[in-house]
Design an enzyme around this catalytic site. Sequence first.
Site, short mmCIF file in Angstrom:
data_model
loop_
_atom_site.label_atom_id
_atom_site.label_comp_id
_atom_site.label_asym_id
_atom_site.label_seq_id
_atom_site.Cartn_x
_atom_site.Cartn_y
_atom_site.Cartn_z
N ASP A 59 44.40 7.31 -16.56
CA ASP A 59 44.93 7.57 -17.84
C ASP A 59 45.61 9.01 -17.86
O ASP A 59 45.07 9.76 -16.87
CB ASP A 59 43.78 7.65 -19.07
CG ASP A 59 42.45 8.56 -18.84
OD1 ASP A 59 42.55 9.57 -18.51
OD2 ASP A 59 41.37 7.83 -18.64
N GLU B 145 52.21 -0.95 17.25
CA GLU B 145 51.81 -0.79 15.88
C GLU B 145 51.76 0.59 15.34
O GLU B 145 52.20 1.06 14.28
CB GLU B 145 50.57 -1.61 15.57
CG GLU B 145 50.71 -3.16 15.63
CD GLU B 145 49.40 -4.03 15.25
OE1 GLU B 145 49.54 -4.92 14.65
OE2 GLU B 145 48.42 -3.55 15.92
#
Length: 733
Positions: A538, A613
């Site tokens: 919020d 990777e």
Amino acid sequence: MSIIYNNTQKTITLHTRHTSYQMKIGNLDYLFHLYYGPSICDADMSYQIKQYDRGFSGNPYESRNARTFSLDAQPQEFSTQQQGDFRTTSIEVVNSDGSYSFNGKTVSFQVKKGKYQLDTLPCVFANDNDTADTLEVILSDAVSNVQVVLLYSVFEEADIITRAVKVINSGEESIHLRKIMSVCLDFLNGKSFDLVSLPGRYGQERQVERQPMTHHIHSIGSVRGSSSHQQNPFAILCDRNATEDYGKCYGFSLMYSGNFLAEAELDQYDQLRFVMGINPKQFYYEVKPQEVFEGPEVIMAFSEHGFTGLSHLYHDFYRSNLCRSKFVKDVKRPVLINSWEAAFMAFDDVKLVEIAKAAKKMGVELLVMDDGWFGKRDDDNSSLGDWYVNENKIRCGLHRLVEQINDLGMKFGIWFEPEMVSEDSDLYRAHPEWTMQIPGRHAVRSRNQMALDMSRKDVQDYLIEKINAILDDANIFYVKWDINRSLADIWSNNLPAEKQGEVYHRYILGLYRVMDGIIKTHPDILFEGCSGGGGRYDPAMLHYYPQYWVSDNNHPIDRLKLHYGTSFVYPISTMGAHISDSGKFVPLQTKAVVAMCGTFGYELDATLLSAKEQDLCREQSERFRKYYSLIFEGDYYRLTNPFEMGNLTAWQHVSKDRTESLLSVVVTNLTCNGPQEYVMAKGLDPDGMYRVNDGDEVYSGAALMHAGIPIEREVSEYTAFQFYLRKVDGIED
Ligand code: GLA
């Protein structure tokens, strides 16, 4: 001056660059709401108000025999209580004589330069170069001597108006508040509005829902003690036909992290009342004589340009006027790796250093040690509150561990859950009275942890001291501040029976005090908020932390919806997004494209990645750093709606000067022998020429926006594309 009083009309008009908001000191000094929407210059909107004799809508006594004026049908800035207005109330006060009544008449107003601040609650602020003016209107009840101060700040350039409310008890005995809404907005013609909200659940926060207004109260809110996963303190009222790009949209964003309520009521005359503030559930707050109660601020925005226009207003404003952290503008945030999904609680100092070494090869700059490092915590049944290092795991001590990470050229971050305590902890054993627990009853179990009574000053002081000491002891660059349960057992040992209705709100006031006490003391630390993912995402939290963990759900395809919903109000720079093992069939490259719609980082065991990777991750980290400003400061466009059945999800970042753009696409649904798909860009200069991915293809902005980019269809599942568009304007390198 953006606030104009017209003495003849008795109107007060607030002007931003593209909007106007008007009120009027009307009949019997009640404060009428006249208008909010596109600019109306100096028009007097009083002509909009028509008053009729309405059966069963009573008239104020002072109207004598005139039956046409009723508060039940009158648009107001702050509705009264028990004065013949039967719609949802802005205030419910119990006066000292036990009466439930507030009859607020305008007694004065003043206009001030600058932005108001509240003493007890966080607010947005004005920067030196902002034009901000404040209006303060005082409504007073002549019988109870209760005053309501309506605060408005106008951010002219930003097209933002904020509102907050204060209640002053000028009487001689205590009053009690049962409801106090920070905003009340009455629209004269409300039947063609839709309400858009962001409901969700754990792992699926801020999904988007839209509902047409019908004749009842539509309410959204939280009673979980926090703003919650289940609803977000944000709402849009929009035209029924509003889309991403067209239509009127009103946004309401509440700066509050506790129980909240927003109500939209379509009344009998098709007028719409919208109120928003602290949730009245179990709220019974004493205001003693001469005391002031402050309600949290609501940030309002209006756009005629659909949801995108509205989101841009919030993104720009929240980026510059909400959080003071240096990581908002001045200092770039590092690419991080978090230990949670890498090892959960099964780690030690050696494992962390190994992860850091592998992550270093991936271009990662910050190692975050998540849950499991303190007390005797090996699972989530113990130790919350015991904020000292578990020496069975971190055998070298925190200081030395941080040194080892720093020696690798990396920064170090740490996890806390300050508001919580485990029953099995030294803190609970020493201070059982510090937890919220109803006498004689067992506490509700939730992840086997209890909430500290944050309303207590001794608890607040303890947390401030304890956490500050740890942050001072080692070279800590980052803190993740978590809370992992909804509050129940609302009861404070420290307050008398008649004040237990204050605990929910006092908890939040205490939390803000603790956050102030830690964050202001450590302005160089990067803070990230978290609540089991995005359960307390919020604006008030973003006042303290520049970023918030969007969700514990790291699945990249679910993330498309999570990022989409969150972006309606919160800037991309606030959205914590990581690449993890979640999403087995989703290529690593796609995970990176999705995580770049946020703060970008990793949350996996880097030691298990192959060299190939790791190389790919290094390239991703570099790519993120290259696009950092574009992603964090550019305009964000939702190009498709992932909640609608489509084959692609696409979004776009465009630099403010439109010279650069990053358009991202994920193929979410492969169809056999499907059609050629095109993604329409947005926000480009139609007359500019854009080079695609620094290659040979150059197209005009108009072509890219109106005909779109063809998306290759012969690809494997969940393939992602990134199109970096750079304006060449005919000038070749
Ligand atoms: C919450 C957070 C996670 C992790 C765990 C640790 O669920 O959202 O990211 O920090 O807590 O317990």
